[in-house]
Design an enzyme around this catalytic site. Sequence first.
Site, PDB file in Angstrom:
ATOM      1  N   SER A 115      44.962  45.132  33.012  1.00 13.77           N
ATOM      2  CA  SER A 115      44.959  43.777  33.595  1.00 13.77           C
ATOM      3  C   SER A 115      46.288  43.505  34.310  1.00 13.77           C
ATOM      4  O   SER A 115      46.932  42.472  34.075  1.00 13.77           O
ATOM      5  CB  SER A 115      44.687  42.716  32.523  1.00 13.77           C
ATOM      6  OG  SER A 115      43.498  42.987  31.813  1.00 13.77           O
ATOM      7  N   SER A 159      45.645  52.714  22.717  1.00  8.69           N
ATOM      8  CA  SER A 159      45.590  51.504  23.526  1.00  8.69           C
ATOM      9  C   SER A 159      45.594  50.297  22.603  1.00  8.69           C
ATOM     10  O   SER A 159      44.984  50.333  21.523  1.00  8.69           O
ATOM     11  CB  SER A 159      44.313  51.523  24.379  1.00  8.69           C
ATOM     12  OG  SER A 159      44.235  50.354  25.158  1.00  8.69           O
ATOM     13  N   ASN A 160      46.296  49.278  23.045  1.00  6.60           N
ATOM     14  CA  ASN A 160      46.427  48.039  22.268  1.00  6.60           C
ATOM     15  C   ASN A 160      47.168  48.291  20.954  1.00  6.60           C
ATOM     16  O   ASN A 160      46.901  47.633  19.951  1.00  6.60           O
ATOM     17  CB  ASN A 160      45.048  47.420  22.012  1.00  6.60           C
ATOM     18  CG  ASN A 160      44.357  47.044  23.301  1.00  6.60           C
ATOM     19  OD1 ASN A 160      44.840  46.191  24.030  1.00  6.60           O
ATOM     20  ND2 ASN A 160      43.243  47.697  23.605  1.00  6.60           N
ATOM     21  N   TYR A 197      32.777  50.538  28.532  1.00  8.97           N
ATOM     22  CA  TYR A 197      32.428  49.959  29.838  1.00  8.97           C
ATOM     23  C   TYR A 197      31.027  50.359  30.294  1.00  8.97           C
ATOM     24  O   TYR A 197      30.517  49.805  31.273  1.00  8.97           O
ATOM     25  CB  TYR A 197      33.438  50.365  30.930  1.00  8.97           C
ATOM     26  CG  TYR A 197      34.890  50.078  30.629  1.00  8.97           C
ATOM     27  CD1 TYR A 197      35.264  49.210  29.600  1.00  8.97           C
ATOM     28  CD2 TYR A 197      35.903  50.670  31.360  1.00  8.97           C
ATOM     29  CE1 TYR A 197      36.596  48.970  29.316  1.00  8.97           C
ATOM     30  CE2 TYR A 197      37.239  50.422  31.084  1.00  8.97           C
ATOM     31  CZ  TYR A 197      37.578  49.577  30.048  1.00  8.97           C
ATOM     32  OH  TYR A 197      38.896  49.350  29.769  1.00  8.97           O
TER      33      TYR A 197
HETATM   34  N1  LIG Z   1      42.538  49.192  27.114  1.00  8.17           N
HETATM   35  C1  LIG Z   1      41.979  48.009  27.121  1.00  8.17           C
HETATM   36  O1  LIG Z   1      41.699  47.402  26.074  1.00  8.17           O
HETATM   37  C2  LIG Z   1      41.722  47.352  28.454  1.00  8.17           C
HETATM   38  C3  LIG Z   1      41.474  45.962  28.510  1.00  8.17           C
HETATM   39  C4  LIG Z   1      41.273  45.381  29.759  1.00  8.17           C
HETATM   40  C5  LIG Z   1      41.317  46.184  30.903  1.00  8.17           C
HETATM   41  N2  LIG Z   1      41.514  47.533  30.815  1.00  8.17           N
HETATM   42  C6  LIG Z   1      41.556  48.401  32.015  1.00  8.17           C
HETATM   43  O2  LIG Z   1      42.425  47.840  32.980  1.00  8.17           O
HETATM   44  C7  LIG Z   1      41.718  47.636  34.188  1.00  8.17           C
HETATM   45  C8  LIG Z   1      42.277  46.452  34.958  1.00  8.17           C
HETATM   46  O3  LIG Z   1      42.233  45.272  34.188  1.00  8.17           O
HETATM   47  P1  LIG Z   1      41.234  44.060  34.484  1.00  8.17           P
HETATM   48  O4  LIG Z   1      40.022  44.582  35.148  1.00  8.17           O
HETATM   49  O5  LIG Z   1      41.089  43.340  33.200  1.00  8.17           O
HETATM   50  O6  LIG Z   1      42.065  43.076  35.423  1.00  8.17           O
HETATM   51  P2  LIG Z   1      42.986  43.161  36.728  1.00  8.17           P
HETATM   52  O7  LIG Z   1      43.024  44.539  37.265  1.00  8.17           O
HETATM   53  O8  LIG Z   1      44.256  42.475  36.394  1.00  8.17           O
HETATM   54  O9  LIG Z   1      42.203  42.186  37.725  1.00  8.17           O
HETATM   55  C9  LIG Z   1      40.954  42.523  38.249  1.00  8.17           C
HETATM   56  C10 LIG Z   1      40.488  41.334  39.106  1.00  8.17           C
HETATM   57  O10 LIG Z   1      41.383  41.170  40.209  1.00  8.17           O
HETATM   58  C11 LIG Z   1      40.658  41.275  41.436  1.00  8.17           C
HETATM   59  N3  LIG Z   1      41.515  42.000  42.385  1.00  8.17           N
HETATM   60  C12 LIG Z   1      41.801  43.308  42.432  1.00  8.17           C
HETATM   61  N4  LIG Z   1      42.663  43.597  43.412  1.00  8.17           N
HETATM   62  C13 LIG Z   1      42.929  42.419  44.043  1.00  8.17           C
HETATM   63  C14 LIG Z   1      43.748  42.066  45.140  1.00  8.17           C
HETATM   64  N5  LIG Z   1      44.469  42.977  45.778  1.00  8.17           N
HETATM   65  N6  LIG Z   1      43.787  40.740  45.512  1.00  8.17           N
HETATM   66  C15 LIG Z   1      43.070  39.816  44.835  1.00  8.17           C
HETATM   67  N7  LIG Z   1      42.278  40.100  43.772  1.00  8.17           N
HETATM   68  C16 LIG Z   1      42.213  41.388  43.380  1.00  8.17           C
HETATM   69  C17 LIG Z   1      39.399  42.055  41.105  1.00  8.17           C
HETATM   70  O11 LIG Z   1      38.374  41.679  41.998  1.00  8.17           O
HETATM   71  P3  LIG Z   1      37.315  42.737  42.622  1.00  8.17           P
HETATM   72  O12 LIG Z   1      36.674  43.469  41.491  1.00  8.17           O
HETATM   73  O13 LIG Z   1      36.379  41.833  43.355  1.00  8.17           O
HETATM   74  O14 LIG Z   1      38.049  43.650  43.558  1.00  8.17           O
HETATM   75  C18 LIG Z   1      39.116  41.578  39.686  1.00  8.17           C
HETATM   76  O15 LIG Z   1      38.460  40.330  39.712  1.00  8.17           O
HETATM   77  C19 LIG Z   1      40.273  47.463  33.714  1.00  8.17           C
HETATM   78  O16 LIG Z   1      39.350  47.557  34.758  1.00  8.17           O
HETATM   79  C20 LIG Z   1      40.197  48.554  32.697  1.00  8.17           C
HETATM   80  O17 LIG Z   1      40.052  49.833  33.315  1.00  8.17           O
HETATM   81  C21 LIG Z   1      41.742  48.115  29.606  1.00  8.17           C
END
Ligand SMILES: NC(=O)c1ccc[n+]([C@@H]2O[C@H](COP(=O)([O-])OP(=O)(O)OC[C@H]3O[C@@H](n4cnc5c(N)ncnc54)[C@H](OP(=O)(O)O)[C@@H]3O)[C@@H](O)[C@H]2O)c1
Length: 281
Positions: free
Chosen positions: A193, A144-145, A56
Amino acid sequence: MSCMSQKLSPESVPSAGEMPMLGLGTWQNDDHDQCADSVQTALEMGYRHIDTAQMYRNEDAVGDGIAAANVDREEVFLATKIVPSKLSYDNVIASTRDSLDRLGVDYLDLLYVHWPANEYDPEETLSAFEQLYNENTIRSIGVSNFEPEHLDRALDAIDAPIFANQVEMHPLLPQEELREYAKDNDIELVAYSPLARGKVLNEPTIGDIAEKHGVSGAQVSLAWLREKGVAAIPKATGEDHLRDNWESLALELDDEDIRKIDRIDTVDRQIHPDFAPNAWD
Ligand SMILES: NC(=O)c1ccc[n+]([C@@H]2O[C@H](COP(=O)([O-])OP(=O)(O)OC[C@H]3O[C@@H](n4cnc5c(N)ncnc54)[C@H](OP(=O)(O)O)[C@@H]3O)[C@@H](O)[C@H]2O)c1
């Protein structure tokens, strides 16, 4: 170690080694000041679990947010992940030191293998993780994954426990098989996510349940994950989303809500890079 459930009260601060069920994701929060600010705001709101990764490119900003917050480092459950190109034994050791420097800390609560890809080799990679665990540089080992076949080999590769598997999970990808595997093998699941990157907000069943409780769809998704015993790390940037997600800890879904969400038959995986496990094809 075990997942603890978090209540909306200050006395719920976890003791070292426990993983709070709700954390903050930071992927794509890559403006330095914005990221540091999100981390600081989250910690001061009550969050005690922060998720980042070498990939990241924001570990320095996450570290600045932790340093700026009025919260002791020992109270924070901090997780990062090793990029797949640094998974040889020597690279794991060296790049963990680099992550610690960037984060401004001297230990990690959880260090993950980000993907079983590129330099990943179960025995070689995980023996480096085990070394870091034995010398207390990391408090727990994560992957992870990982699919069940990867977990089988990882569990065979080392004596130290595999604490957690971080995978995509939300009502549009309920991960029954991995949940069963995790339960049988005493591995925590961490949902990434957890809002399906916003897609759960458009799912009518989620909308109906949100309306019934007078809450947001995001809260419904996070409360459903908690009910499944799975930690979640929604990414949120500004204070409104951070607070909305935090308040999911106060939402109790009833059995009918859970049944309705379990019956959603749309499957919608969000994350599928070229190097993802073959099982996802
Ligand atoms: N291990 C892996 O391979 C892997 C892969 C993907 C993700 N991750 C981790 O998981 C975390 C979360 O996953 P993600 O970032 O992919 O997706 P997510 O958390 O499912 O969704 C994030 C999106 O939702 C929005 N959001 C957050 N809270 C909200 C709410 N209460 N109401 C409406 N919209 C909202 C955020 O907007 P704003 O930013 O504008 O608040 C952002 O656009 C990542 O940041 C990362 O740390 C890990």
